[in-house]
Design a protein around this motif. Structure first.
Motif, mmCIF file in Angstrom:
data_model
loop_
_atom_site.group_PDB
_atom_site.id
_atom_site.type_symbol
_atom_site.label_atom_id
_atom_site.label_comp_id
_atom_site.label_asym_id
_atom_site.label_seq_id
_atom_site.Cartn_x
_atom_site.Cartn_y
_atom_site.Cartn_z
ATOM 1 N N ALA A 196 78.415 30.008 65.030
ATOM 2 C CA ALA A 196 79.457 29.462 65.900
ATOM 3 C C ALA A 196 78.841 28.378 66.789
ATOM 4 N N ILE A 197 79.599 27.289 66.970
ATOM 5 C CA ILE A 197 79.076 26.183 67.777
ATOM 6 C C ILE A 197 79.375 26.432 69.251
ATOM 7 N N SER A 198 78.330 26.266 70.073
ATOM 8 C CA SER A 198 78.512 26.421 71.525
ATOM 9 C C SER A 198 77.546 25.466 72.226
ATOM 10 N N ALA A 199 77.466 25.583 73.543
ATOM 11 C CA ALA A 199 76.555 24.704 74.278
ATOM 12 C C ALA A 199 75.103 24.993 73.912
ATOM 13 N N ARG A 200 74.818 26.231 73.473
ATOM 14 C CA ARG A 200 73.435 26.615 73.177
ATOM 15 C C ARG A 200 73.083 26.595 71.698
ATOM 16 N N SER A 201 74.078 26.684 70.794
ATOM 17 C CA SER A 201 73.717 26.712 69.372
ATOM 18 C C SER A 201 74.694 25.886 68.539
ATOM 19 N N HIS A 202 74.151 25.362 67.439
ATOM 20 C CA HIS A 202 74.951 24.488 66.579
ATOM 21 C C HIS A 202 74.764 24.912 65.121
ATOM 22 N N CYS A 203 75.633 24.432 64.238
ATOM 23 C CA CYS A 203 75.481 24.822 62.830
ATOM 24 C C CYS A 203 74.430 23.949 62.134
ATOM 25 N N PHE A 204 73.959 22.903 62.799
ATOM 26 C CA PHE A 204 72.753 22.213 62.293
ATOM 27 C C PHE A 204 71.876 21.852 63.473
ATOM 28 N N PHE A 205 70.588 21.882 63.243
ATOM 29 C CA PHE A 205 69.622 21.532 64.289
ATOM 30 C C PHE A 205 68.324 21.101 63.618
ATOM 31 N N HIS A 206 67.265 20.948 64.386
ATOM 32 C CA HIS A 206 66.038 20.372 63.826
ATOM 33 C C HIS A 206 64.825 21.247 64.131
ATOM 34 N N GLN A 207 63.940 21.315 63.147
ATOM 35 C CA GLN A 207 62.715 22.102 63.335
ATOM 36 C C GLN A 207 61.500 21.282 62.915
ATOM 37 N N VAL A 208 60.347 21.703 63.398
ATOM 38 C CA VAL A 208 59.094 21.194 62.831
ATOM 39 C C VAL A 208 58.328 22.409 62.334
ATOM 40 N N GLU A 209 57.936 22.346 61.076
ATOM 41 C CA GLU A 209 57.143 23.413 60.483
ATOM 42 C C GLU A 209 55.694 22.947 60.473
ATOM 43 N N GLY A 210 54.766 23.850 60.743
ATOM 44 C CA GLY A 210 53.357 23.487 60.648
ATOM 45 C C GLY A 210 52.664 24.395 59.660
ATOM 46 N N LEU A 211 51.688 23.870 58.919
ATOM 47 C CA LEU A 211 50.979 24.678 57.919
ATOM 48 C C LEU A 211 49.524 24.250 57.856
ATOM 49 N N TYR A 212 48.638 25.260 57.927
ATOM 50 C CA TYR A 212 47.195 24.993 57.871
ATOM 51 C C TYR A 212 46.588 25.992 56.905
ATOM 52 N N ILE A 213 46.055 25.513 55.790
ATOM 53 C CA ILE A 213 45.447 26.417 54.802
ATOM 54 C C ILE A 213 44.040 25.911 54.479
ATOM 55 N N ASP A 214 43.082 26.819 54.574
ATOM 56 C CA ASP A 214 41.692 26.459 54.236
ATOM 57 C C ASP A 214 40.919 27.777 54.055
ATOM 58 N N ARG A 215 39.619 27.669 53.878
ATOM 59 C CA ARG A 215 38.807 28.890 53.865
ATOM 60 C C ARG A 215 38.622 29.355 55.308
ATOM 61 N N ASP A 216 38.621 30.670 55.499
ATOM 62 C CA ASP A 216 38.278 31.282 56.801
ATOM 63 C C ASP A 216 39.129 30.811 57.976
ATOM 64 N N VAL A 217 40.408 30.611 57.761
ATOM 65 C CA VAL A 217 41.271 30.250 58.898
ATOM 66 C C VAL A 217 41.659 31.542 59.606
ATOM 67 N N SER A 218 41.565 31.566 60.917
ATOM 68 C CA SER A 218 41.829 32.803 61.655
ATOM 69 C C SER A 218 43.008 32.645 62.616
ATOM 70 N N PHE A 219 43.392 33.797 63.153
ATOM 71 C CA PHE A 219 44.478 33.808 64.142
ATOM 72 C C PHE A 219 44.070 33.031 65.399
ATOM 73 N N ALA A 220 42.758 33.021 65.699
ATOM 74 C CA ALA A 220 42.269 32.259 66.858
ATOM 75 C C ALA A 220 42.514 30.769 66.658
ATOM 76 N N ASP A 221 42.364 30.298 65.404
ATOM 77 C CA ASP A 221 42.634 28.876 65.119
ATOM 78 C C ASP A 221 44.098 28.559 65.398
ATOM 79 N N LEU A 222 44.970 29.500 65.009
ATOM 80 C CA LEU A 222 46.404 29.307 65.249
ATOM 81 C C LEU A 222 46.670 29.182 66.747
ATOM 82 N N LYS A 223 46.083 30.098 67.515
ATOM 83 C CA LYS A 223 46.353 30.086 68.954
ATOM 84 C C LYS A 223 45.831 28.801 69.609
ATOM 85 N N GLN A 224 44.633 28.372 69.198
ATOM 86 C CA GLN A 224 44.068 27.135 69.755
ATOM 87 C C GLN A 224 44.952 25.934 69.449
#
Ligand code: DAH
Length: 339
Positions: A196-224
């Protein structure tokens, strides 16, 4: 003699010319070195005393009339030749160009791209009309999985395999299918949900997705990475990762930024907590890596998704999400001075 000069005055007053050259001939005739005026001035000494005054005045009248005529004719001929220029009047001041404004969504999107490009992320895009595999199945959301209900999907006609993507996570699947690690990419784009469309939400909006894949990637890397992002974008470096659930990440978290409680609007925006949620994140589920042809024994990685509209509203004090898609120039013009 005086009569002759008076005749010349009458002639000068009547004179017309249609070219600069004709005016020049006229000027030389009267005002040139060997012109009539000099002849008359030379005659002055022969004029008997009592007539000198009138003679002098008459020659001066002729001089004045001839000089004025030359000036007037020259001016008007020059003007009309300018008007005939194929470029129009070259002396006219230019017309100022109307300066446009970037849309607030584009402004924020570009800021986000700029921040991530500084730490080695490229930009990737995918289609808004997606298939079931890229939007759901490959992301660990098989058919009948209850988590599909989290996102109210728009289907294209009656074909359940063709839909409007509900998140930009679909682009991480496409990117992993086509690229080998190391991967560092962000995917901005529009997404759709049957809400439902309201002041706070719409039926379309915009996102940015991020992706990081490598050897030995950790949760600490995500937080940093997220901390760098929020510091650069908001000037706020304190973040909080709250345990959460997304089918495509394990473990998963929701990202909160510490906004503060200094002003009344801080209170309002953060509902009195000081914390503001900006998106979701987590370590990419091994099933997702396998589905995209990447060996989870060798590689690991993190992903995150943030909403651009919410961030734009926050940064520019926009209180109604609908303003972002109504194209009201009175609203849009206010972003002229932004990036
Ligand atoms: N796709 C999620 C949504 O639309 C956001 C999200 C959450 C993206 C966690 C991610 C993630 O990449 O890891 O709400």
């Amino acid at each position: 003699m005086i009569e002759t000069i008076k005749e010349h005055i009458a002639e000068v007053e009547k004179f017309k010319a249609d070219s600069i050259e004709a005016v020049e001939v006229f000027r030389i005739k009267y005002l040139g070195k060997k012109g009539l005026l000099n002849d008359f001035f030379a005659e002055f000494k022969n004029v008997p005393g009592p007539q000198k005054k009138e003679f002098g005045q008459t020659i001066n009248q002729l001089k004045q009339a001839a000089t004025e005529k030359v000036n007037i004719l020259k001016n008007s001929l020059e003007k009309s030749s300018e008007q005939k220029s194929i470029y129009g009047d070259l002396t006219r001041p230019g017309e100022a160009l109307e300066i446009g404004a970037r849309h607030p969504i584009s402004i924020v999107k570009n800021q986000i791209i700029d921040i991530f490009s500084r730490i080695g992320f490229n930009v990737s895009e995918g289609p808004e009309i997606e298939d079931d595999w890229h939007n759901f199945t490959a992301l660990n959301l098989p058919e009948h999985h209850p988590a599909r209900d989290m996102q109210d999907t728009f289907f294209i006609q009656t074909n359940p395999d063709v839909l409007l993507r509900t998140h930009t996570s679909s682009v991480q699947v496409r990117y992993m299918e086509e690229n080998k690690p190391p991967i560092r990419t962000i995917s901005p784009g529009r997404v759709y949900r049957n809400e439902a469309i309201s002041a706070r939400s719409h039926c379309f909006f915009h996102q940015v997705e991020g992706l990081y894949i490598d050897r030995d990637v950790s949760f600490a890397d995500l937080k940093q990475t997220l901390q760098f992002f929020t510091t650069e974008l908001f000037g706020k470096s304190k973040i909080r990762l709250r345990p959460s659930y997304f089918p495509f990440t394990e473990p998963s978290a929701e990202v909160d930024v510490y906004w503060g409680l200094e002003t009344e609007s801080d209170y309002k925006i953060t509902k009195g907590t000081g914390w503001l949620e900006i998106g979701g994140c987590g370590m990419v589920d091994p099933n997702v890596l396998t589905n995209c042809g990447i060996n989870p024994e060798t590689y690991s990685g993190f992903a995150f998704g943030v909403g651009i509209d919410r961030i734009a509203m926050l940064l520019h004090q926009i209180t109604d999400i609908r303003l972002l898609s109504e194209n009201d120039v009175r609203f849009l013009e206010q972003f002229k001075s932004a990036l």
